[in-house]
Design a protein around this motif. Structure first.
Motif, PDB file in Angstrom:
ATOM      1  N   GLY A  96      -2.575   0.071  10.001  1.00  0.00           N
ATOM      2  CA  GLY A  96      -1.289   0.571   9.520  1.00  0.00           C
ATOM      3  C   GLY A  96      -0.350   0.894  10.654  1.00  0.00           C
ATOM      4  O   GLY A  96      -0.454   0.347  11.738  1.00  0.00           O
ATOM      5  N   GLY A  97       0.589   1.825  10.383  1.00  0.00           N
ATOM      6  CA  GLY A  97       1.500   2.240  11.420  1.00  0.00           C
ATOM      7  C   GLY A  97       2.877   1.619  11.304  1.00  0.00           C
ATOM      8  O   GLY A  97       3.665   1.709  12.228  1.00  0.00           O
ATOM      9  N   SER A 115      -7.067   3.963   5.928  1.00  0.00           N
ATOM     10  CA  SER A 115      -5.862   3.129   5.962  1.00  0.00           C
ATOM     11  C   SER A 115      -4.590   3.956   5.791  1.00  0.00           C
ATOM     12  O   SER A 115      -3.575   3.679   6.425  1.00  0.00           O
ATOM     13  CB  SER A 115      -5.937   2.034   4.892  1.00  0.00           C
ATOM     14  OG  SER A 115      -6.126   2.584   3.614  1.00  0.00           O
ATOM     15  N   GLU A 116      -4.627   4.980   4.930  1.00  0.00           N
ATOM     16  CA  GLU A 116      -3.457   5.857   4.787  1.00  0.00           C
ATOM     17  C   GLU A 116      -3.287   6.747   6.018  1.00  0.00           C
ATOM     18  O   GLU A 116      -2.173   6.985   6.482  1.00  0.00           O
ATOM     19  CB  GLU A 116      -3.572   6.733   3.540  1.00  0.00           C
ATOM     20  CG  GLU A 116      -3.289   6.029   2.227  1.00  0.00           C
ATOM     21  CD  GLU A 116      -4.508   5.366   1.640  1.00  0.00           C
ATOM     22  OE1 GLU A 116      -4.355   4.555   0.714  1.00  0.00           O
ATOM     23  OE2 GLU A 116      -5.622   5.659   2.109  1.00  0.00           O
ATOM     24  N   PHE A 117      -4.396   7.226   6.566  1.00  0.00           N
ATOM     25  CA  PHE A 117      -4.319   8.059   7.770  1.00  0.00           C
ATOM     26  C   PHE A 117      -3.718   7.273   8.942  1.00  0.00           C
ATOM     27  O   PHE A 117      -3.096   7.850   9.834  1.00  0.00           O
ATOM     28  CB  PHE A 117      -5.714   8.579   8.133  1.00  0.00           C
ATOM     29  CG  PHE A 117      -5.725   9.474   9.340  1.00  0.00           C
ATOM     30  CD1 PHE A 117      -5.327  10.804   9.245  1.00  0.00           C
ATOM     31  CD2 PHE A 117      -6.107   8.988  10.579  1.00  0.00           C
ATOM     32  CE1 PHE A 117      -5.323  11.630  10.362  1.00  0.00           C
ATOM     33  CE2 PHE A 117      -6.101   9.800  11.700  1.00  0.00           C
ATOM     34  CZ  PHE A 117      -5.707  11.132  11.591  1.00  0.00           C
ATOM     35  N   ALA A 118      -3.889   5.956   8.910  1.00  0.00           N
ATOM     36  CA  ALA A 118      -3.380   5.118   9.997  1.00  0.00           C
ATOM     37  C   ALA A 118      -1.889   5.271  10.207  1.00  0.00           C
ATOM     38  O   ALA A 118      -1.381   5.076  11.308  1.00  0.00           O
ATOM     39  CB  ALA A 118      -3.716   3.651   9.705  1.00  0.00           C
ATOM     40  N   PRO A 125     -10.706  -0.712   4.439  1.00  0.00           N
ATOM     41  CA  PRO A 125     -10.742   0.578   3.749  1.00  0.00           C
ATOM     42  C   PRO A 125      -9.428   0.888   3.058  1.00  0.00           C
ATOM     43  O   PRO A 125      -8.466   1.282   3.681  1.00  0.00           O
ATOM     44  CB  PRO A 125     -11.025   1.563   4.886  1.00  0.00           C
ATOM     45  CG  PRO A 125     -10.573   0.881   6.111  1.00  0.00           C
ATOM     46  CD  PRO A 125     -10.753  -0.590   5.873  1.00  0.00           C
ATOM     47  N   GLU A 126      -9.376   0.703   1.759  1.00  0.00           N
ATOM     48  CA  GLU A 126      -8.146   0.953   1.019  1.00  0.00           C
ATOM     49  C   GLU A 126      -8.317   2.035  -0.046  1.00  0.00           C
ATOM     50  O   GLU A 126      -7.411   2.802  -0.300  1.00  0.00           O
ATOM     51  CB  GLU A 126      -7.691  -0.347   0.329  1.00  0.00           C
ATOM     52  CG  GLU A 126      -7.268  -1.438   1.289  1.00  0.00           C
ATOM     53  CD  GLU A 126      -6.000  -1.096   2.050  1.00  0.00           C
ATOM     54  OE1 GLU A 126      -5.759  -1.695   3.092  1.00  0.00           O
ATOM     55  OE2 GLU A 126      -5.260  -0.205   1.595  1.00  0.00           O
ATOM     56  N   ALA A 127      -9.479   2.092  -0.705  1.00  0.00           N
ATOM     57  CA  ALA A 127      -9.661   3.036  -1.801  1.00  0.00           C
ATOM     58  C   ALA A 127     -10.801   3.982  -1.493  1.00  0.00           C
ATOM     59  O   ALA A 127     -11.778   3.606  -0.856  1.00  0.00           O
ATOM     60  CB  ALA A 127      -9.960   2.280  -3.097  1.00  0.00           C
TER      61      ALA A 127
END
Length: 199
Positions: free
Chosen positions: A14-15, A36-39, A183-185
């Motif tokens: 991400g990012g 993935s959200e933390f990214a 890693p998405e969910a």
């Protein structure tokens, strides 16, 4: 397990500016997100101007292991108002004016990892699942750990938040049926584990 370098993985997952605009800070702190959200926080941690753009005011570093911020708009996490947050590697926490972290750890049903008069750590692993890096094909284990602790550099404060990590399987241990190519969910696994709070 041998920890992998988290920052390159975060940058891979991400990012982008779009990810930054959709950051759900309370969900990240309460472990309701995935790696993935933390990214999306990787570029924020690297550039104070990006933090300012999100309404975070960078604070003087009171602990060498943490980047601290004051939020222009307080958030509600763990049923409490918070305006002081910190990041350390794969960990993001809220700092509360609670001299004793034990009641919050009990409320969140965490397993005590260390308990001494001046130091306390408790945690619980909420996610542990096999994933495959979509770019490299490498087998990894995604882990999400909720923790509560205190730290000597911030007397009278309780740190509560989440640690997101991707680790390589232990030597000789083959991962079982990966759940997804990346890693998405969040996974359903929930088991006790030692906390990984900021030092």
């Amino acid at each position: 397990m041998r920890p992998t370098s988290l920052l390159p993985l975060l940058l891979a997952f991400g990012g982008t500016a779009q990810a930054q605009s959709s950051i759900d800070l309370p969900a990240l702190i309460e472990c309701r997100q995935s790696v993935s959200e933390f990214a999306a926080l990787a570029p924020v941690a690297a550039d104070p101007l990006k933090a300012v753009a999100l309404g975070w005011r960078p604070l003087p570093q009171g602990n060498l292991f943490m980047n601290e911020y004051m939020l222009n708009t307080p958030i509600t996490v763990f049923g409490r108002s918070a305006e002081h947050i910190a990041m350390a590697g794969g960990t993001i926490v809220a700092l509360f004016d609670l001299p004793d972290p034990r009641p919050l750890a009990k409320e969140l049903e965490l397993e005590v990892g260390y308990d001494a008069p001046e130091k306390f750590m408790a945690g619980r692993e909420l996610v542990s699942r096999d994933v495959i890096d979509a770019k490299s094909g490498e087998a990894l284990i995604e882990s999400v750990i909720l923790s509560v602790s205190n730290v000597k550099s911030h007397p009278g404060k309780t740190l509560a938040g989440c640690t997101y990590s991707l680790d390589q399987p232990a030597e000789g241990e083959a991962p079982t049926s990966p759940a997804a190519p990346s890693p998405e969910a969040p996974a359903e696994a929930a088991k006790p584990a030692p906390a990984k709070p900021a030092r």
